[in-house]
Design a protein around this motif. Structure first.
Motif, short mmCIF file in Angstrom:
data_model
loop_
_atom_site.label_atom_id
_atom_site.label_comp_id
_atom_site.label_asym_id
_atom_site.label_seq_id
_atom_site.Cartn_x
_atom_site.Cartn_y
_atom_site.Cartn_z
N GLU A 1 0.78 -1.43 0.24
CA GLU A 1 0.31 0.15 -0.38
C GLU A 1 0.93 1.33 -0.07
N GLU A 2 0.36 2.54 -1.05
CA GLU A 2 1.26 3.91 -0.15
C GLU A 2 -0.04 4.29 -1.03
N LEU A 3 0.25 5.88 -0.53
CA LEU A 3 -0.02 7.15 -1.03
C LEU A 3 0.60 7.60 -2.13
N ALA A 4 -0.58 7.64 -3.71
CA ALA A 4 -0.06 8.09 -4.68
C ALA A 4 -0.46 9.10 -5.59
N ASP A 5 -0.02 9.73 -5.89
CA ASP A 5 -0.19 11.34 -7.42
C ASP A 5 -0.79 10.48 -8.35
N LEU A 6 -2.07 10.21 -8.59
CA LEU A 6 -3.16 9.78 -10.03
C LEU A 6 -3.61 10.78 -10.73
N GLU A 7 -4.08 10.61 -12.61
CA GLU A 7 -4.62 11.58 -13.18
C GLU A 7 -6.23 11.04 -12.81
N ARG A 8 -6.64 12.27 -12.42
CA ARG A 8 -7.77 12.27 -12.29
C ARG A 8 -9.23 11.77 -12.95
N PRO A 9 -9.32 10.73 -12.72
CA PRO A 9 -10.14 9.68 -13.24
C PRO A 9 -11.37 10.77 -14.32
N GLY B 1 -13.73 1.21 -9.16
CA GLY B 1 -11.98 1.63 -8.90
C GLY B 1 -11.87 1.85 -8.23
N GLY B 2 -12.89 2.33 -6.39
CA GLY B 2 -11.83 2.40 -5.62
C GLY B 2 -12.19 4.09 -5.35
N GLY B 3 -12.07 3.90 -3.92
CA GLY B 3 -12.70 5.13 -2.64
C GLY B 3 -11.86 6.31 -2.23
N TYR B 4 -11.02 5.49 -1.73
CA TYR B 4 -9.70 6.51 -1.04
C TYR B 4 -9.26 7.15 -1.59
N ALA B 5 -9.82 8.81 -2.12
CA ALA B 5 -9.50 8.74 -2.88
C ALA B 5 -9.84 10.36 -3.27
N GLU B 6 -9.36 11.37 -3.42
CA GLU B 6 -9.72 12.85 -3.73
C GLU B 6 -10.81 13.06 -4.80
N TYR B 7 -11.28 12.11 -5.14
CA TYR B 7 -11.77 11.98 -6.85
C TYR B 7 -12.33 10.65 -6.45
N ALA B 8 -13.52 10.32 -7.24
CA ALA B 8 -13.92 8.32 -7.57
C ALA B 8 -14.65 8.61 -8.76
N LEU B 9 -15.46 7.38 -8.91
CA LEU B 9 -16.39 7.39 -10.12
C LEU B 9 -17.33 6.43 -9.42
N LEU B 10 -18.48 6.55 -9.17
CA LEU B 10 -20.09 5.51 -8.68
C LEU B 10 -20.23 5.48 -10.17
N ARG B 11 -20.22 4.26 -9.75
CA ARG B 11 -21.76 4.15 -11.04
C ARG B 11 -23.13 4.72 -10.92
N GLU C 1 -21.66 6.98 -15.75
CA GLU C 1 -20.34 7.14 -14.29
C GLU C 1 -20.95 8.16 -13.86
N LEU C 2 -20.51 8.85 -12.39
CA LEU C 2 -20.50 9.89 -12.28
C LEU C 2 -18.82 10.23 -10.82
N LEU C 3 -18.02 11.33 -11.59
CA LEU C 3 -17.02 11.60 -11.08
C LEU C 3 -17.44 12.17 -9.75
N VAL C 4 -17.17 12.16 -9.05
CA VAL C 4 -17.09 12.84 -7.64
C VAL C 4 -15.92 13.61 -7.17
N ALA C 5 -15.97 14.55 -6.37
CA ALA C 5 -14.91 14.68 -5.44
C ALA C 5 -15.08 14.73 -4.17
N VAL C 6 -14.81 13.86 -3.38
CA VAL C 6 -14.80 12.58 -2.26
C VAL C 6 -14.66 12.92 -1.33
N ARG C 7 -15.63 13.24 -0.49
CA ARG C 7 -16.19 13.89 1.29
C ARG C 7 -15.40 13.04 1.92
N ALA C 8 -15.82 11.65 2.17
CA ALA C 8 -16.22 10.71 2.68
C ALA C 8 -15.78 9.37 2.56
N ALA C 9 -15.12 8.16 2.73
CA ALA C 9 -14.49 6.94 1.74
C ALA C 9 -14.88 5.84 2.98
#
Length: 307
Positions: free
Chosen positions: A16-24, A95-105, A30-38
Motif C-alpha cells: 500500500e502507498e499514497l500516490a499521485d494519480l491522474e483525475r479519473p 475503481g476505488g474510493g480512498y481518493a480525492e476523486y472517485a467514480l461512482l456507478r 458513471e459519475l465523477l465525484v470529489a470525495v468527502r468521505a470513504a
C-alpha cells in the motif's frame, strides 16, 4: 495531481502507498465525484490480498482501495440523467474510493439527504445496504426472532438496527467485549465460541426463526442447527457452496439506488446509526485499514477527505 491510497500488487500492507494519480474520467453511466468521505470495509483488504469478485476483469496497478464513497458530483458520464454537477451523492465506487476523486456507478448512487452527513453516508453502500438486502431476502414478519452473527461489526451493527426497525426481536452474537455495545443496539447478546447453539437456546428458549450470518465457519454451522427451516439461513460471511451445503443461501445484493435511498431514510429517521467510531484523513488510510483488518473494530471506520 489528485492523491489516492493504492496497492501496487496483491499482497499485504507492504503493497500500500499514497500516490499521485491522474483525475479519473467518467465513462458511460458513471459519475465523477470529489470525495468527502470513504467507508472502510473488510472486502478492501481482501481485494488487496488477491480476492477477485465474480466477473472481475484483469486488475491494473496501482489499484485504488475502497468500495464506497460520498462526495460532490464534478462531471457526468455519457447517458447519465438525474444528477448534476454540485449534487451531494453517495454510492458504490468504480475503481476505488480512498481518493480525492472517485467514480461512482450512476445506477448504484443516490442523492445524499440534507440531514445525512458525508461521513455517515459513506458507510451505507456496503455495510448498511448488505444488511438491508439480507433482511429483505429473509422477509420475516414483525415479531419474529432473528439471530445475527458478527453483530458487533459494520454489517452486523446495521443488521441489528434495521431488523429492530422492521419490528423483529434480535439475538446478536459477538465477543464478550462487545456485549454492552450489542445490547445498546437493542439485541439480546450471546457470546460466540464453542457451544454457541446451547447458549442461544438458553437465551431464547422459544427459539429463533431465522439466521443472518456474517462470520461463516463454525459459527455459521452452529447457528444453522437452531433452524428447522434452513431456507431462513442467509450469509454474507461464507461462500455460496458452504451455506448451500447447510440448506441456506448467500445474500443476494441488489446494489440499487432504491436500497440506498431506503437506508439513508432509516438514518435520517433515527432508526439507523452507522456508529462511525473512528475517522482518519486520507494520508492515514493505512491506519484506518489496519483497524478493520485486525478484526477488532466495532461499528464503522471512515476516511475523511478535506474539501
Amino acid at each position: 495531481m489528485p492523491k489516492a491510497y493504492v496497492f501496487t500488487r496483491d499482497g499485504g500492507p507492504e503493497t500500500e502507498e499514497l500516490a499521485d494519480l491522474e483525475r479519473p474520467v467518467p465513462a458511460s453511466g458513471e459519475l465523477l465525484v470529489a470525495v468527502r468521505a470513504a467507508g472502510v470495509n473488510p472486502v478492501d483488504w481482501k481485494l488487496r490480498s488477491g480476492f477477485r469478485r465474480p466477473g472481475e476483469s484483469e486488475r491494473r496497478y496501482p489499484a485504488v482501495m475502497g468500495s464506497e464513497a460520498a462526495g460532490v458530483v464534478v462531471e457526468l458520464g455519457e447517458g447519465v440523467t438525474g444528477f448534476a454537477p454540485g449534487d451531494a451523492v453517495f454510492g458504490n465506487t468504480v475503481g476505488g474510493g480512498y481518493a480525492e476523486y472517485a467514480l461512482l456507478r450512476a445506477d448504484a448512487a443516490a442523492h445524499k439527504p440534507a440531514g445525512l452527513s458525508f461521513t455517515d453516508a459513506a458507510t451505507l453502500p456496503v455495510a448498511a445496504a448488505t444488511a438491508y438486502d439480507g433482511l429483505r431476502q429473509l422477509a420475516l414478519p414483525a415479531g419474529a426472532t432473528l439471530l445475527v452473527t458478527g453483530a458487533g461489526g459494520g454489517v452486523g451493527t446495521a443488521a441489528v438496527q434495521i431488523a429492530r426497525a422492521f419490528g423483529l426481536r434480535v439475538v446478536g452474537v459477538a465477543s464478550e467485549g462487545k456485549k454492552d455495545f450489542v445490547e445498546s443496539l437493542g439485541a439480546v447478546h450471546v457470546a460466540g465460541g464453542p457451544d454457541l447453539a446451547e447458549r442461544v437456546r438458553a437465551a431464547v428458549p422459544d427459539g429463533v426463526d431465522a439466521v443472518y450470518d456474517l462470520v461463516g465457519g463454525s459459527v455459521l454451522a452452529g447457528a444453522a442447527t437452531l433452524l428447522t427451516d434452513r431456507a431462513r439461513l442467509v450469509t454474507a460471511g461464507a461462500p455460496e457452496e458452504t451455506v448451500a451445503a447447510l440448506g441456506g443461501s448467500r445474500v443476494a445484493r441488489a446494489r440499487t439506488r432504491a436500497v440506498l435511498d431506503a437506508v439513508a431514510d432509516l438514518v435520517v429517521r433515527g432508526d439507523l446509526d452507522p456508529h462511525v467510531v473512528r475517522t482518519f484523513p486520507l494520508d492515514r488510510a493505512g491506519e484506518a485499514l489496519r483497524l478493520v483488518e485486525d478484526g477488532h473494530a466495532r461499528g464503522k471506520t471512515v476516511i475523511e477527505v478535506t474539501a
